[in-house]
Design a protein around this motif. Sequence first.
Motif, short mmCIF file in Angstrom:
data_model
loop_
_atom_site.label_atom_id
_atom_site.label_comp_id
_atom_site.label_asym_id
_atom_site.label_seq_id
_atom_site.Cartn_x
_atom_site.Cartn_y
_atom_site.Cartn_z
N ASN A 118 0.83 -1.20 0.00
CA ASN A 118 0.00 0.00 0.00
C ASN A 118 0.87 1.26 0.00
O ASN A 118 0.54 2.25 -0.65
CB ASN A 118 -0.96 0.01 1.19
N THR A 119 1.97 1.22 0.72
CA THR A 119 2.89 2.35 0.73
C THR A 119 3.47 2.57 -0.66
O THR A 119 3.58 3.71 -1.13
CB THR A 119 4.03 2.11 1.75
N ASP A 120 3.83 1.50 -1.32
CA ASP A 120 4.35 1.60 -2.68
C ASP A 120 3.27 2.11 -3.64
O ASP A 120 3.56 2.86 -4.57
CB ASP A 120 4.89 0.25 -3.14
N LEU A 121 2.03 1.72 -3.39
CA LEU A 121 0.93 2.22 -4.22
C LEU A 121 0.84 3.74 -4.12
O LEU A 121 0.60 4.42 -5.12
CB LEU A 121 -0.40 1.57 -3.80
N GLN A 122 1.06 4.28 -2.94
CA GLN A 122 1.04 5.74 -2.79
C GLN A 122 2.12 6.37 -3.65
O GLN A 122 1.90 7.39 -4.30
CB GLN A 122 1.22 6.14 -1.31
N ARG A 123 3.30 5.74 -3.69
CA ARG A 123 4.38 6.25 -4.54
C ARG A 123 3.97 6.24 -6.01
O ARG A 123 4.18 7.20 -6.74
CB ARG A 123 5.65 5.40 -4.35
N VAL A 124 3.34 5.14 -6.44
CA VAL A 124 2.91 5.03 -7.84
C VAL A 124 1.85 6.09 -8.16
O VAL A 124 1.92 6.75 -9.19
CB VAL A 124 2.38 3.60 -8.14
N ILE A 125 0.89 6.26 -7.26
CA ILE A 125 -0.15 7.28 -7.48
C ILE A 125 0.48 8.68 -7.54
O ILE A 125 0.11 9.50 -8.38
CB ILE A 125 -1.24 7.19 -6.40
N ASP A 126 1.43 8.94 -6.66
CA ASP A 126 2.13 10.23 -6.70
C ASP A 126 2.84 10.43 -8.03
O ASP A 126 2.85 11.53 -8.59
CB ASP A 126 3.13 10.35 -5.55
N GLU A 127 3.43 9.36 -8.55
CA GLU A 127 4.10 9.44 -9.85
C GLU A 127 3.09 9.70 -10.96
O GLU A 127 3.32 10.50 -11.87
CB GLU A 127 4.89 8.16 -10.12
N ILE A 128 1.95 9.04 -10.90
CA ILE A 128 0.89 9.27 -11.87
C ILE A 128 0.45 10.73 -11.83
O ILE A 128 0.34 11.41 -12.85
CB ILE A 128 -0.30 8.32 -11.62
#
Length: 162
Positions: A118-128
């Motif tokens: 989930n923490t990594d998902l936040q990184r991906v969403i931030d990148e998006i």
Amino acid sequence: MTGQDVQLDELDARLLSLLRDEPRIGMLELSRRLAVARGTVQARLDKLIARGAIRGFGPDVAPASIGFGVTSFVTLEISQRYGHSAVADHLAAIPEVLETHTITGSGDLMCRVVARSNTDLQRVIDEILGYEGILRAATIIALAELIPYRIMPLVLQAAKRS
């Protein structure tokens, strides 16, 4: 030519089913199992590829098996002045974005995204969201995959209608 132009028959369905079950099978073995000439198998396969019915022969990799156990669906609202193509180019550069579709409804694009946690998902969403052409994202995390991506039931149904 669109996928709607491809008419499948029972032989096409059997060919696709064999290729799905045994992707490394050779032409000779395909022709033996289908009880048709090797040239017929090759012609059918060439036709399905040329018409876009077969999109690839690569391995079907499960993201969770390579460390990406979180799947989410992200709806994006984009700035119309940038357009869909520019946003798609940005998204295509992010490996965790597996697919993106233009949609109707409250958003403009729907993406299937994977992450390691989930923490990594936040990184991906931030990148998006790091692209100024994307205004807003709404994320839904998938809890379990009940029906994995599949196509053969549809192929079999299409073959029955021809």
